[in-house]
Motif scaffolding. Structure first.
Motif, PDB file in Angstrom:
ATOM      1  N   ASN A 223     -85.953   8.835 -52.337  1.00  0.00           N
ATOM      2  CA  ASN A 223     -86.039   8.433 -50.988  1.00  0.00           C
ATOM      3  C   ASN A 223     -87.600   8.785 -50.527  1.00  0.00           C
ATOM      4  OD1 ASN A 223     -83.555   8.196 -49.900  1.00  0.00           O
ATOM      5  ND2 ASN A 223     -82.916  10.209 -49.634  1.00  0.00           N
ATOM      6  N   ASN A 224     -88.300   9.700 -51.012  1.00  0.00           N
ATOM      7  CA  ASN A 224     -89.567   9.849 -50.833  1.00  0.00           C
ATOM      8  C   ASN A 224     -90.241   8.541 -51.184  1.00  0.00           C
ATOM      9  OD1 ASN A 224     -89.271  12.377 -49.474  1.00  0.00           O
ATOM     10  ND2 ASN A 224     -89.717  13.616 -51.517  1.00  0.00           N
ATOM     11  N   ASN A 225     -90.110   8.096 -52.425  1.00  0.00           N
ATOM     12  CA  ASN A 225     -90.905   7.002 -52.667  1.00  0.00           C
ATOM     13  C   ASN A 225     -90.621   5.709 -51.962  1.00  0.00           C
ATOM     14  OD1 ASN A 225     -91.814   8.163 -54.935  1.00  0.00           O
ATOM     15  ND2 ASN A 225     -90.243   7.668 -56.388  1.00  0.00           N
ATOM     16  N   ILE A 226     -89.481   5.640 -51.391  1.00  0.00           N
ATOM     17  CA  ILE A 226     -89.144   4.286 -50.500  1.00  0.00           C
ATOM     18  C   ILE A 226     -89.831   4.689 -49.142  1.00  0.00           C
ATOM     19  CG2 ILE A 226     -87.329   3.548 -48.921  1.00  0.00           C
ATOM     20  CD1 ILE A 226     -85.344   3.896 -51.739  1.00  0.00           C
ATOM     21  N   LYS A 227     -89.834   5.929 -48.647  1.00  0.00           N
ATOM     22  CA  LYS A 227     -90.460   6.219 -47.420  1.00  0.00           C
ATOM     23  C   LYS A 227     -91.978   6.003 -47.459  1.00  0.00           C
ATOM     24  CE  LYS A 227     -87.936  10.039 -45.387  1.00  0.00           C
ATOM     25  NZ  LYS A 227     -87.790  11.472 -45.006  1.00  0.00           N
ATOM     26  N   ILE A 228     -92.571   6.345 -48.646  1.00  0.00           N
ATOM     27  CA  ILE A 228     -94.054   6.152 -48.989  1.00  0.00           C
ATOM     28  C   ILE A 228     -94.184   4.596 -49.041  1.00  0.00           C
ATOM     29  CG2 ILE A 228     -95.977   6.113 -50.595  1.00  0.00           C
ATOM     30  CD1 ILE A 228     -94.513   8.885 -51.225  1.00  0.00           C
ATOM     31  N   TYR A 229     -93.247   3.891 -49.610  1.00  0.00           N
ATOM     32  CA  TYR A 229     -93.388   2.279 -49.722  1.00  0.00           C
ATOM     33  C   TYR A 229     -93.424   1.740 -48.382  1.00  0.00           C
ATOM     34  CZ  TYR A 229     -92.609  -2.230 -51.586  1.00  0.00           C
ATOM     35  OH  TYR A 229     -92.761  -3.699 -51.724  1.00  0.00           O
ATOM     36  N   SER A 230     -92.196   2.180 -47.571  1.00  0.00           N
ATOM     37  CA  SER A 230     -92.111   1.671 -46.198  1.00  0.00           C
ATOM     38  C   SER A 230     -93.529   1.803 -45.368  1.00  0.00           C
ATOM     39  CB  SER A 230     -90.941   2.165 -45.396  1.00  0.00           C
ATOM     40  OG  SER A 230     -90.981   3.463 -45.425  1.00  0.00           O
ATOM     41  N   LYS A 231     -93.959   3.066 -45.647  1.00  0.00           N
ATOM     42  CA  LYS A 231     -95.202   3.199 -44.658  1.00  0.00           C
ATOM     43  C   LYS A 231     -96.402   2.532 -45.164  1.00  0.00           C
ATOM     44  CE  LYS A 231     -96.094   6.373 -41.585  1.00  0.00           C
ATOM     45  NZ  LYS A 231     -95.136   6.021 -40.208  1.00  0.00           N
ATOM     46  N   PHE A 232     -96.415   2.280 -46.444  1.00  0.00           N
ATOM     47  CA  PHE A 232     -97.288   1.327 -47.029  1.00  0.00           C
ATOM     48  C   PHE A 232     -97.162  -0.086 -46.624  1.00  0.00           C
ATOM     49  CE2 PHE A 232     -99.080  -1.627 -50.467  1.00  0.00           C
ATOM     50  CZ  PHE A 232    -100.390  -1.258 -50.305  1.00  0.00           C
ATOM     51  N   VAL A 233     -96.014  -0.617 -46.465  1.00  0.00           N
ATOM     52  CA  VAL A 233     -95.509  -1.950 -45.939  1.00  0.00           C
ATOM     53  C   VAL A 233     -95.839  -2.182 -44.537  1.00  0.00           C
ATOM     54  CG1 VAL A 233     -93.938  -3.497 -45.511  1.00  0.00           C
ATOM     55  CG2 VAL A 233     -93.953  -2.279 -47.580  1.00  0.00           C
ATOM     56  N   GLU A 234     -95.763  -0.866 -43.777  1.00  0.00           N
ATOM     57  CA  GLU A 234     -96.147  -0.989 -42.263  1.00  0.00           C
ATOM     58  C   GLU A 234     -97.413  -1.305 -42.023  1.00  0.00           C
ATOM     59  OE1 GLU A 234     -94.761   2.595 -40.125  1.00  0.00           O
ATOM     60  OE2 GLU A 234     -96.160   2.276 -38.745  1.00  0.00           O
ATOM     61  N   GLN A 235     -98.421  -0.353 -42.908  1.00  0.00           N
ATOM     62  CA  GLN A 235     -99.721  -0.443 -42.707  1.00  0.00           C
ATOM     63  C   GLN A 235    -100.380  -1.702 -43.166  1.00  0.00           C
ATOM     64  OE1 GLN A 235    -101.648   2.871 -45.171  1.00  0.00           O
ATOM     65  NE2 GLN A 235    -103.718   1.901 -44.691  1.00  0.00           N
ATOM     66  N   LYS A 236    -100.019  -2.412 -44.049  1.00  0.00           N
ATOM     67  CA  LYS A 236    -100.402  -3.535 -44.543  1.00  0.00           C
ATOM     68  C   LYS A 236    -100.374  -4.574 -43.797  1.00  0.00           C
ATOM     69  CE  LYS A 236    -102.852  -3.170 -48.257  1.00  0.00           C
ATOM     70  NZ  LYS A 236    -104.146  -3.639 -48.343  1.00  0.00           N
ATOM     71  N   ILE A 237     -98.911  -4.707 -43.183  1.00  0.00           N
ATOM     72  CA  ILE A 237     -98.610  -5.816 -42.018  1.00  0.00           C
ATOM     73  C   ILE A 237     -99.320  -5.584 -40.995  1.00  0.00           C
ATOM     74  CG2 ILE A 237     -96.834  -6.920 -40.966  1.00  0.00           C
ATOM     75  CD1 ILE A 237     -94.996  -6.298 -43.411  1.00  0.00           C
ATOM     76  N   LYS A 238     -99.687  -4.209 -40.307  1.00  0.00           N
ATOM     77  CA  LYS A 238    -100.054  -3.791 -38.905  1.00  0.00           C
ATOM     78  C   LYS A 238    -101.564  -4.243 -39.267  1.00  0.00           C
ATOM     79  CE  LYS A 238    -100.665  -0.505 -35.617  1.00  0.00           C
ATOM     80  NZ  LYS A 238     -99.968   0.561 -34.968  1.00  0.00           N
ATOM     81  N   GLU A 239    -102.296  -4.188 -40.153  1.00  0.00           N
ATOM     82  CA  GLU A 239    -103.638  -4.415 -40.488  1.00  0.00           C
ATOM     83  C   GLU A 239    -103.963  -5.939 -39.971  1.00  0.00           C
ATOM     84  OE1 GLU A 239    -105.175  -3.605 -44.548  1.00  0.00           O
ATOM     85  OE2 GLU A 239    -104.826  -1.466 -43.976  1.00  0.00           O
ATOM     86  N   ASN A 240    -103.057  -6.857 -40.456  1.00  0.00           N
ATOM     87  CA  ASN A 240    -103.051  -8.277 -40.427  1.00  0.00           C
ATOM     88  C   ASN A 240    -102.606  -8.888 -38.979  1.00  0.00           C
ATOM     89  OD1 ASN A 240    -104.560  -8.856 -42.957  1.00  0.00           O
ATOM     90  ND2 ASN A 240    -102.297  -8.376 -43.837  1.00  0.00           N
TER      91      ASN A 240
END
Lengths: 441, 245
Positions: B154-171
């Protein structure tokens, strides 16, 4: 046979279940874009006619238009102009219409909007400029306009009008390019006079030529009048400037007449010391005192109204030091709204009545504070150096103009309610103070 | 009378003079200049170690009995007297004990045997310890797997989703002035290679806003593979025009 069918059904169900379990579903919320602007590239003008028709004097007007568009874009924090040298594959375009542009090249370079300028001469000596902006992603025309120009001075008007339409399309608001600033500037003989210009500093014009000190100009709601205080050798006077250039003296009782403004109904509201300390009075259409809006034993000055005229902010020293108060004409209640500093002055309420800006005295000088009237949260939106004073709202409720001596002499600067880096308005030599922003016209 | 007093005074003077001459001679003067100052280091002696081998090997110091020297007197008679006792130092070799002769090969073998047995016992002990530690580790791993496997994933998925959010928001580029109440829901699927596939589930109604969202996803291009062991992941992203309040 039945058993075989049942078994195969169970097997298929198992397969389907495995298929569903093969992926995980998540839910995410992204609040607000990472970059609150569009990347825009404005291509240099292209001559669309025959070579023999090309004229240098017309080329100068076109170049002026191009430069003005670039300068106008630099004032908009939601558009980031990308220079041509940064475009991989070169910034050149074959023509100015949809079919002439390779949008993929600009898409790769993360450009959102592409503006093209084409010009031609027709009827022997008439200049026609076509300005288009395309949405690079959808490869569609975003805004397209054509202008016929004769003089160099018209280049500013054409560029301003085009930028107004582009801003309207982008943001739904266009007040920045269809409004004027009024401000006080020291002239050569040592006196202070009233000037007007566009928010970018174009078309500057001196509207008074007085020997004393003209102070606190304020635009009327219809942008046809400017009311201001005039300090002559012996006493204060209230003067009214009309768009046709006429100046009218308004006689009201009191020795100290300060901070006159118009309310949305077109009446003048002014602070005068009729009964000792200055209090805020409403004048009627004949410029006679109609009623007292704020009358206390303390000093009450600098009124400012929202678009409805229901809310008024002003400065009062009723608690000792000057602070900002909000008076609601509907509920007839007064509320103190400034708690950040001990010396708060020059309030201005936004047209929608949601925000108030004012200047507060800090250890490092005066700073501009934005107060959210819903949450009563106060935020300092400028950082100096020097003094940042006299903030006023733009007609769109997004831009804020203020005066600052951060470079030595007082100049007008533009920022936004988000606190974007201030950009100076070119008003020439001499201290520029007491800025007022007109409504859209 | 005068003569008597005169004599007395003379005698007194003489006695004073005599005393003045003799008394300084008798007193002992201390001349500090002649005194020498010595710096002395205090040393504590270590007690001597006594070893058996040394005792055996060292030579005993034996004192001989005093020899009587007969001296002749001037008269030629022998004086039968003990005159002087001169101790004479002599060294006496101590006799070593003779060891029993053992065959060196047998001795070597014995030593080797004992050494081997010692090593073997130590190895056995180590083996026992290792097996115990391994058992403990296995039991702990089992516990950790059963208790925390779901939490870690669950923690890994949370970190991954946060990373996805950050990457898309940047663009994601869009001016906020107009976007106050707009929102778009996009379904994106990320496969095991990190490739993105997307679909607009609920458009905002503003094509410009929707285009900006699509551009943000397209410009993100690729994401790291999902942390769920080669499985693809589906994310429903809601793009809100307004910042979090």
């Amino acid at each position: 046979m039945k058993k075989q069918v049942i078994l195969s059904f169970i097997f298929l169900l198992g397969l389907v279940k495995i298929g569903f379990c093969d992926q995980k579903i998540l839910y995410l919320n992204i609040y607000g874009p990472g970059q609150q602007y569009f990347n825009i590239y404005v291509a240099p003008p292209i001559f669309l006619g025959n070579r023999q028709d090309h004229k240098k004097d017309k080329q100068i007007i076109v170049d002026k238009t191009y430069e003005t568009i670039l300068k106008n874009i630099s004032y908009l924090p939601f558009l980031k102009s990308i220079p041509g040298k940064d475009i991989i594959g070169g910034p050149k375009i074959k023509g100015v219409t949809l079919k002439d542009i390779d949008f993929n090249k600009f898409s790769i370079n993360k450009i959102d909007l592409l503006t093209t300028i084409g010009w031609n001469i027709f009827d022997n000596n008439k200049l026609k400029i076509e300005i288009r902006t395309f949405d690079v992603f959808s490869a569609n025309l975003y805004v397209g306009r054509g202008y016929i120009l004769n003089k160099e001075n018209q280049a500013y008007i054409a560029a301003n009008r085009y930028c107004r339409d582009l801003m309207k399309k982008l943001t739904g608001k266009s007040g920045f390019f269809s409004s004027m600033l009024a401000f006080v500037k020291r002239t050569k003989n040592g006196s202070k006079n009233i000037f007007i210009s566009t928010p970018q500093g174009y078309l500057e014009q001196q509207i008074t030529n007085l020997k004393g000190l003209a102070l606190s100009p304020s635009w009327s709601w219809d942008s046809n009048y400017i009311v201001f205080t005039y300090l002559s050798t012996n006493k204060h006077q209230l003067l009214l400037w009309k768009r046709n250039g006429e100046l009218k003296r308004i006689m009201i009782p009191g020795n100290t007449i300060i901070s006159p403004v118009f309310n949305p109904q077109g009446n003048i509201v002014v602070s005068t010391d009729m009964s000792g300390n200055p209090d805020i009075y409403l004048l009627d259409k004949n410029f006679n005192i109609k009623s007292a809006l704020v009358k206390t034993w303390a000093i009450d000055i600098s009124p400012s109204f929202d678009n409805t005229g229901q809310k008024m902010v002003y400065v009062s020293s009723i608690y000792g030091s000057p602070n900002i108060f909000l008076y609601n004409f509907k509920t007839k209640q007064t509320e103190r709204i400034s708690y950040l500093g001990k010396y708060n002055t020059n309030p201005c309420i936004s047209g929608d009545g949601k925000f108030v800006v004012y200047s507060t005295l800090t250890e490092k000088g005066h700073r501009i504070v934005l107060c959210n009237l819903k949450t009563m949260e106060e935020t300092i939106i400028t950082n100096g150096p020097g003094n940042d004073e006299h903030p006023v709202w733009g007609p769109d409720g997004y831009f804020i103009a203020f005066c600052s001596n951060r470079t030595g002499s007082y100049k007008i600067y533009l920022t936004t309610k988000g606190g974007t880096p201030p950009k100076v308005v070119n008003t020439g030599q001499g201290d520029t103070t007491d800025v007022s922003w007109s409504k859209e016209f | 009378m005068r003569t008597f007093s005169f004599i007395c005074s003379i005698l007194l003077h003489i006695s004073i003079i005599i005393l003045a001459i003799y008394i300084p001679k008798t007193s002992h003067k201390i001349n500090l200049r002649e005194q020498h100052i010595y710096n002395v280091q205090i040393i504590t002696l270590k007690p001597k170690k006594r070893s058996r081998n040394k005792r055996i090997l060292t030579k005993k110091r034996v004192y001989k009995k005093p020899v009587i020297i007969k001296r002749f007197n001037p008269h030629g008679e022998i004086a039968n007297k003990k005159v002087v006792k001169i101790p004479i130092r002599t060294t006496k070799k101590v006799k070593h004990k003779i060891p029993v002769k053992i065959n060196p090969e047998i001795l070597k073998q014995k030593i080797l045997k004992s050494a081997i047995s010692e090593i073997e016992s130590s190895i056995e002990k180590q083996r026992q310890q290792n097996s115990f530690i391994q058992k403990e580790i296995k039991s702990l791993e089992k516990k950790a797997k059963t208790e925390n496997s779901s939490e870690t994933s669950n923690n890994n998925i949370k970190i991954y989703s946060k990373f996805v959010e950050q990457k898309i928001k940047e663009n994601w580029r869009y001016p906020l002035l107009k976007s106050s109440k707009l929102n778009t829901v996009v379904q994106i699927t990320i496969n095991k290679h990190g490739d993105i596939d997307f679909k607009i589930k609920k458009p905002s109604g503003n094509p410009s806003f929707d285009n900006a969202v699509i551009k943000a996803i397209l410009e993100t291009k690729k994401l790291p593979p999902p942390p769920i062991g080669g499985k693809k992941i589906t994310i429903y992203i809601t793009f809100f025009g307004q910042g979090r309040q």
